[in-house]
Write an enzyme that holds these catalytic residues in place. Structure first.
Site, PDB file in Angstrom:
ATOM      1  N   GLU A 117       0.959  -1.516  -0.015  1.00 35.75           N
ATOM      2  CA  GLU A 117      -0.212  -0.111   0.083  1.00 35.75           C
ATOM      3  C   GLU A 117       0.937   1.194  -0.301  1.00 35.75           C
ATOM      4  O   GLU A 117       0.483   2.406  -0.892  1.00 35.75           O
ATOM      5  CB  GLU A 117      -1.136  -0.008   1.741  1.00 35.75           C
ATOM      6  CG  GLU A 117      -1.276   1.593   1.822  1.00 35.75           C
ATOM      7  CD  GLU A 117      -2.437   1.238   2.950  1.00 35.75           C
ATOM      8  OE1 GLU A 117      -3.183   1.089   3.388  1.00 35.75           O
ATOM      9  OE2 GLU A 117      -1.065   1.918   3.788  1.00 35.75           O
ATOM     10  N   ASP A 169      -9.807   1.699   6.633  1.00 33.09           N
ATOM     11  CA  ASP A 169     -10.029   1.463   5.468  1.00 33.09           C
ATOM     12  C   ASP A 169     -11.023   1.627   4.389  1.00 33.09           C
ATOM     13  O   ASP A 169     -10.804   2.461   3.497  1.00 33.09           O
ATOM     14  CB  ASP A 169     -10.224  -0.046   4.928  1.00 33.09           C
ATOM     15  CG  ASP A 169      -8.888  -1.435   4.359  1.00 33.09           C
ATOM     16  OD1 ASP A 169      -7.920  -0.336   5.297  1.00 33.09           O
ATOM     17  OD2 ASP A 169      -9.066  -2.172   3.514  1.00 33.09           O
TER      18      ASP A 169
END
Length: 384
Positions: A73, A265
């Site tokens: 990420e 998220d």
């Protein structure tokens, strides 16, 4: 879902990008200084608040300061930031570290990247996380178009196409799993599961993959773009606009392990809606979701953001990343047309980067929002 006709309004067609900071009265000079200052806070070698770390002569990594690991990420986010900022040296260092330490060459995940490593490069896991792969591919395409391809591993365009090929074809030889479900064209949370994460859905990336992936893969990516826009709409609550962290393919929250709520998220969904609308303006439902989300948070103090059920019910648990959440709400202003859309832009402008051990995720979302709201999160097209 109402589809919009292709027009010259989206940045992809017009080449023009909204600059919402100018709409709140900031000058070009102020905006340029702000971008450079925030970049240096994240990437400056001598800045104690940095999340980028240079190692030796040719590698560097992005540190998750809350978990003290290096994630696909963050590495892919750092590469995207670097290509947008025309920082080829940092881009190449990040990609070099990724290839050397995260890329997997054998087993069921061959061709993918290990989602978590220690700062010394030791793998913490041997599984991938699809949000890393899709950001790697997009950043590599942009690098190819902005700087041109070099020798491997800096043959950026080929590297991007190979990543995308693996994402949709892995498992066809009986070993491994693809990152997208071939039937519904939706991205999975991890390759060997059958549910999704709404924040992984990047239809604006898939539109471009449909142009630049290997030719035989392009129809898949166009279908994935359409499927993801629909999925974002059905996974966001019809009143609050909140999305869960994990969701089933029908859009309903997957709370089997406590991830069916609006939490860390989920914040990225607002940012993705904003950027997709800015680039392509394909789907008017994105305006509605952005307006609902901003309306939901309009009376809430950023210092008291919480975990929420997607219907808006608040938990006692506070947000781990309030600056990140504020940043994405502001980035949704690229799609929103409500009366308070510029209020969020002003609030972000008046908010500094986060400090302390949790700063990594917040400041990644923060810098993407600064780039997008200033018109500097751009599509880099192939040179003619």
């Amino acid at each position: 879902m109402e589809k919009l006709e292709k027009t010259n309004e989206g940045s992809f067609f017009s080449g023009n990008y909204q600059n919402l900071f100018k709409e709140i009265g900031k000058t070009d000079e102020e905006i340029a200084r702000r971008i450079e200052c925030n970049w240096n806070e994240l990437f400056g070698v001598n800045n104690s608040n940095r999340i980028y770390h240079q190692v030796g002569d040719d590698v560097g990594y992005m540190l998750d300061t809350g978990n003290l690991d290096v994630r696909t990420e963050g590495m892919s986010y750092g590469m995207m930031m670097a290509v947008q900022m025309d920082q080829k040296d940092i881009f190449d260092r990040l990609w070099n570290w990724t290839i050397q330490n995260m890329y997997m060459t054998e087993g069921e995940h061959a061709g993918y990247f290990a989602w978590s490593c220690q700062p010394d490069g030791t793998k913490n896991a041997y599984g991938p996380a699809p949000d890393g792969e899709e950001y790697f591919a997009m950043a590599l395409f942009f690098a190819s178009h902005r700087w041109g391809d070099g020798i491997e591993p800096f043959n950026y365009g080929t590297q991007a196409r190979e990543i995308l090929r693996t994402c949709i074809h892995n498992g066809e030889n009986g070993i491994g799993y693809p990152m997208w479900n071939h039937e519904n064209k939706l991205i999975k949370f991890i390759p060997d599961c059958e549910f999704s994460d709404p924040s992984y859905h990047l239809p604006h990336f898939y539109e471009l993959f449909a142009l630049w992936a290997y030719e035989e893969d392009r129809p898949f990516w166009q279908a994935a773009s359409d499927a993801s826009r629909n999925y974002i709409e059905i996974s966001c609550h019809p009143v609050t606009g909140l999305a869960p962290e994990y969701a089933y393919y029908d859009g309903t929250p997957n709370d089997e392990n406590g991830f069916g709520h609006f939490f860390s998220d989920s914040y990225r969904v607002a940012a993705n809606i904003g950027l997709d609308y800015e680039w392509f303006r394909r789907d008017s439902s994105e305006i509605e979701v952005a307006n609902k989300l901003q309306a939901f948070f309009s009376d809430k103090d950023p210092s008291d953001y919480r975990r929420y059920r997607i219907n808006g019910e608040a938990f006692d648990e506070k947000s781990l990343h309030p600056v990140g959440l504020l940043s994405t709400i502001a980035m949704a202003s690229l799609a929103a047309d409500g009366p308070d859309r510029l209020k969020w832009v002003e609030l972000l402008w008046d908010t500094p980067v986060r400090t302390g051990e949790r700063r990594y995720y917040d400041n990644c979302l923060y810098f993407f929002s600064i780039l997008a709201l200033s018109g500097h999160f751009k599509i880099w097209m192939p040179k003619e």
